[in-house]
Design a protein around this motif. Structure first.
Motif, PDB file in Angstrom:
ATOM      1  N   LYS A  70       4.410 -33.788   0.963  1.00 32.96           N
ATOM      2  CA  LYS A  70       3.425 -34.148   1.986  1.00 32.96           C
ATOM      3  C   LYS A  70       3.861 -33.587   3.326  1.00 32.96           C
ATOM      4  O   LYS A  70       5.049 -33.604   3.648  1.00 32.96           O
ATOM      5  CB  LYS A  70       3.324 -35.678   2.060  1.00 32.96           C
ATOM      6  CG  LYS A  70       2.309 -36.190   3.059  1.00 32.96           C
ATOM      7  CD  LYS A  70       2.168 -37.697   2.922  1.00 32.96           C
ATOM      8  CE  LYS A  70       0.962 -38.161   3.708  1.00 32.96           C
ATOM      9  NZ  LYS A  70       0.567 -39.522   3.328  1.00 32.96           N
ATOM     10  N   THR A 123       3.383 -34.061   7.391  1.00 29.62           N
ATOM     11  CA  THR A 123       2.827 -34.866   8.486  1.00 29.62           C
ATOM     12  C   THR A 123       3.303 -34.273   9.814  1.00 29.62           C
ATOM     13  O   THR A 123       4.077 -33.302   9.823  1.00 29.62           O
ATOM     14  CB  THR A 123       3.288 -36.349   8.420  1.00 29.62           C
ATOM     15  OG1 THR A 123       4.698 -36.388   8.644  1.00 29.62           O
ATOM     16  CG2 THR A 123       2.971 -36.973   7.072  1.00 29.62           C
ATOM     17  N   HIS A 124       2.856 -34.862  10.915  1.00 30.09           N
ATOM     18  CA  HIS A 124       3.200 -34.327  12.237  1.00 30.09           C
ATOM     19  C   HIS A 124       3.623 -35.478  13.133  1.00 30.09           C
ATOM     20  O   HIS A 124       3.109 -36.589  13.003  1.00 30.09           O
ATOM     21  CB  HIS A 124       1.989 -33.588  12.818  1.00 30.09           C
ATOM     22  CG  HIS A 124       1.392 -32.631  11.840  1.00 30.09           C
ATOM     23  ND1 HIS A 124       1.792 -31.325  11.730  1.00 30.09           N
ATOM     24  CD2 HIS A 124       0.479 -32.817  10.852  1.00 30.09           C
ATOM     25  CE1 HIS A 124       1.130 -30.750  10.743  1.00 30.09           C
ATOM     26  NE2 HIS A 124       0.330 -31.622  10.190  1.00 30.09           N
ATOM     27  N   ASP A 125       4.560 -35.198  14.046  1.00 27.38           N
ATOM     28  CA  ASP A 125       5.124 -36.300  14.832  1.00 27.38           C
ATOM     29  C   ASP A 125       4.361 -36.557  16.136  1.00 27.38           C
ATOM     30  O   ASP A 125       4.791 -37.334  16.973  1.00 27.38           O
ATOM     31  CB  ASP A 125       6.614 -36.067  15.108  1.00 27.38           C
ATOM     32  CG  ASP A 125       6.854 -34.945  16.115  1.00 27.38           C
ATOM     33  OD1 ASP A 125       5.871 -34.260  16.500  1.00 27.38           O
ATOM     34  OD2 ASP A 125       8.007 -34.734  16.505  1.00 27.38           O
ATOM     35  N   SER A 180       5.488 -27.400  14.079  1.00 26.40           N
ATOM     36  CA  SER A 180       4.130 -27.520  13.538  1.00 26.40           C
ATOM     37  C   SER A 180       3.222 -26.538  14.264  1.00 26.40           C
ATOM     38  O   SER A 180       2.856 -26.746  15.410  1.00 26.40           O
ATOM     39  CB  SER A 180       3.627 -28.948  13.730  1.00 26.40           C
ATOM     40  OG  SER A 180       2.268 -29.018  13.373  1.00 26.40           O
ATOM     41  N   LYS A 232      -3.091 -30.122  12.735  1.00 22.14           N
ATOM     42  CA  LYS A 232      -2.233 -31.305  12.691  1.00 22.14           C
ATOM     43  C   LYS A 232      -2.709 -32.293  11.625  1.00 22.14           C
ATOM     44  O   LYS A 232      -2.398 -33.480  11.682  1.00 22.14           O
ATOM     45  CB  LYS A 232      -2.206 -31.997  14.062  1.00 22.14           C
ATOM     46  CG  LYS A 232      -1.810 -31.078  15.225  1.00 22.14           C
ATOM     47  CD  LYS A 232      -0.388 -30.549  15.139  1.00 22.14           C
ATOM     48  CE  LYS A 232      -0.029 -29.697  16.345  1.00 22.14           C
ATOM     49  NZ  LYS A 232       0.482 -28.375  16.019  1.00 22.14           N
ATOM     50  N   SER A 233      -3.483 -31.826  10.653  1.00 21.02           N
ATOM     51  CA  SER A 233      -3.923 -32.766   9.619  1.00 21.02           C
ATOM     52  C   SER A 233      -2.795 -33.026   8.621  1.00 21.02           C
ATOM     53  O   SER A 233      -1.917 -32.196   8.418  1.00 21.02           O
ATOM     54  CB  SER A 233      -5.189 -32.256   8.924  1.00 21.02           C
ATOM     55  OG  SER A 233      -5.018 -30.943   8.489  1.00 21.02           O
ATOM     56  N   GLU A 234      -2.849 -34.214   8.019  1.00 18.18           N
ATOM     57  CA  GLU A 234      -1.864 -34.588   7.004  1.00 18.18           C
ATOM     58  C   GLU A 234      -2.340 -34.080   5.661  1.00 18.18           C
ATOM     59  O   GLU A 234      -3.484 -34.314   5.294  1.00 18.18           O
ATOM     60  CB  GLU A 234      -1.776 -36.116   6.947  1.00 18.18           C
ATOM     61  CG  GLU A 234      -0.545 -36.675   7.589  1.00 18.18           C
ATOM     62  CD  GLU A 234      -0.456 -38.181   7.397  1.00 18.18           C
ATOM     63  OE1 GLU A 234      -0.243 -38.853   8.400  1.00 18.18           O
ATOM     64  OE2 GLU A 234      -0.614 -38.652   6.249  1.00 18.18           O
ATOM     65  N   ASP A 248      -1.194 -33.257   1.324  1.00 15.05           N
ATOM     66  CA  ASP A 248      -0.179 -33.262   0.284  1.00 15.05           C
ATOM     67  C   ASP A 248      -0.610 -32.363  -0.865  1.00 15.05           C
ATOM     68  O   ASP A 248      -1.798 -32.051  -1.010  1.00 15.05           O
ATOM     69  CB  ASP A 248       0.130 -34.684  -0.210  1.00 15.05           C
ATOM     70  CG  ASP A 248      -1.090 -35.389  -0.725  1.00 15.05           C
ATOM     71  OD1 ASP A 248      -1.575 -35.009  -1.810  1.00 15.05           O
ATOM     72  OD2 ASP A 248      -1.580 -36.306  -0.032  1.00 15.05           O
ATOM     73  N   LYS A 269      12.008 -37.987   3.375  1.00 19.91           N
ATOM     74  CA  LYS A 269      11.912 -36.867   4.313  1.00 19.91           C
ATOM     75  C   LYS A 269      12.896 -35.781   3.887  1.00 19.91           C
ATOM     76  O   LYS A 269      14.086 -36.045   3.698  1.00 19.91           O
ATOM     77  CB  LYS A 269      12.227 -37.352   5.722  1.00 19.91           C
ATOM     78  CG  LYS A 269      12.161 -36.254   6.757  1.00 19.91           C
ATOM     79  CD  LYS A 269      12.414 -36.785   8.158  1.00 19.91           C
ATOM     80  CE  LYS A 269      12.708 -35.623   9.092  1.00 19.91           C
ATOM     81  NZ  LYS A 269      12.962 -36.060  10.461  1.00 19.91           N
TER      82      LYS A 269
END
Lengths: 118, 328
Positions: free
Chosen positions: A103, A105-107, A9, A13-15, A17, A3
């Motif tokens: 990458k 990502t979202h929490d 964000s 909310k898509s992941e 990379d 990290k």
């Protein structure tokens, strides 16, 4: 995967990379023009509206300042690509991240998280 | 008048006053507090292009195949053509008349914002044109004329040329579209605001329709849109009104009018203000009411730019939130 940052964000909310590209000037955008596909761009101050011409090719955008109402966040939402605004990086020298695979990502709440893929 | 129209007297006509201009005219008709001013219509832009033979010259420049490596050059070339050409006297007379009328009503020193208003609705196909050029803190006729020209020139910015190339890559034939766009220019009394920002009448972070999202900071609002700071972030519940969340930003700098005129500067914010929320509850309630009213009037969630000076709330712009996918 390490990290390396967290911020607001502001869009999809898509992941995703991709290769991280540090954009400072319109010349950087021109140099990236034919190879923008699949990249994630990071910017660190004003004047970032220059990303608009390549936005349809990018998979994500990141800015060290700004928020949901910044122009970059608005256009990223229009193109439906993830966008982290006001990111706090654990690495001070952004240029050292140029070309690295990262990458997003979202929490599940309002934060987007940036990872360095080893 | 043929080339210039006061905002308070004009009708909202996209082709004459552009998207943003027409929208401001609508807001004034609705009784919203919009800073007074006038619009230099697309008639002016057309006359300027025609009288100076710029239209033919630009067409010629753009008719030659170019790549991304050429855009800075081409943009510079077109910019030089604009700068060498004079704005027709008839247009200058009307701008002068309008300015004198405003000056007569305002004995104090005032300054003007000059903003572009292209004849396209805000949409992602044209986000390069919808992306407003704003020139703040203009004080003299000369400064205003220069900024009007800069708004016209912005149609041919490197970004716009790159955008057209990108569209061509996707096999859309959009080459001549730049010369077909028309630019109106809005000249308004500038609100030298203590607080400003944007208000979305839905929470654009999670698309919740029963919440509003506000970004807010000290000084002029351009630091919010151009991301030169991290503004405060406030989430409101809509029904009933409730402050759900306040996240204080990092407001180390603020934008203020340059005391020397014709531009703005970034200055350090007082330390005690950096970590203080830029809006209090009563100001949040005023913004909430503005949001409710505009969303209802336009019958669609709105993206609103606002400013507060001496406790008075001004609306600078309201446009539909372009990224929402609502089932209407």
């Amino acid at each position: 995967m390490n990290k390396i940052g967290e911020g607001l964000s502001c869009s999809s909310k898509s992941e995703v990379d991709g290769e991280l590209v540090y954009i400072k000037t319109i010349e950087d955008v021109i140099n990236l023009f034919d190879s923008a596909s699949g990249k994630i761009c990071i910017v660190d101050d004003a004047g970032i509206t220059t990303l608009s011409p390549i936005l349809s090719e990018l998979v994500g955008t990141i800015c060290t300042t700004g928020s949901a109402g910044s122009h970059l966040a608005i256009v990223s939402r229009e193109f439906g690509i993830p966008c982290i605004m006001g990111i706090k990086l654990s690495i001070e020298d952004i240029a050292s991240l140029n070309g690295k695979r990262v990458k997003i990502t979202h929490d599940g709440k309002d934060n987007g998280i940036l990872y360095l893929i080893k | 008048m043929k080339y210039v129209e006061f905002l308070s007297e004009a009708k909202p006509l996209l082709n004459l006053f552009g998207g943003k201009g027409s929208n401001l005219i609508d807001l004034i008709r609705l009784g919203i507090n919009v800073p007074p001013g006038f619009i230099v219509s697309t008639n002016s832009y057309n006359k300027f292009l025609g009288d100076s033979h710029l239209r033919d010259q630009i067409n010629q420049i753009l008719s030659i195949e170019y790549t991304q490596k050429d855009v800075l050059n081409i943009s510079e070339k077109i910019k030089n053509l604009f700068q060498k050409s004079r704005i027709p006297q008839e247009i200058i007379y009307e701008i002068k008349d309008a300015l004198y009328e405003i000056w007569e009503r305002n004995p104090d020193k005032i300054s003007f914002s000059v903003r572009s208003s292209a004849n396209v609705e805000d949409s992602k196909e044209f986000s390069f044109a919808g992306q407003a050029e704003s020139y703040l803190n203009n004080q003299t006729l000369e400064e205003i004329l220069k900024s009007i020209k800069n708004c016209w020139i912005s149609l041919f910015s490197p970004q716009a040329l790159l955008y057209i190339l990108q569209m061509q890559k996707k096999k859309k034939n959009e080459k001549k579209i730049l010369i077909d766009l028309k630019m109106a220019v809005i000249v308004q009394q500038m609100v030298d605001s203590q607080i400003s920002g944007v208000l979305f009448t839905v929470n654009v972070l999670n698309n919740s329709l029963n919440q509003m999202l506000i970004n807010s900071t000290w000084g002029l609002g351009q630091t919010v849109t151009d991301s030169s700071i991290i503004p405060d972030l406030i989430i409101l519940n809509k029904d009933p009104f409730e402050i759900m969340k306040i996240i204080i930003g990092k407001k180390e700098k603020k934008s203020v009018p340059n005391p020397k005129g014709s531009s703005t500067i970034l200055v350090d914010n007082k330390p005690e203000l950096q970590n203080k929320c830029s809006l209090n509850e009563s100001e949040l309630y005023d913004l909430y009411n503005l949001g409710v009213k505009l969303e209802e009037y336009f019958n669609y969630p709105q993206d609103i730019e606002w400013a507060i000076k001496d406790n008075i709330l001004y609306t600078l712009q309201s446009r539909p939130i372009t990224s929402l996918k609502l089932n209407k």
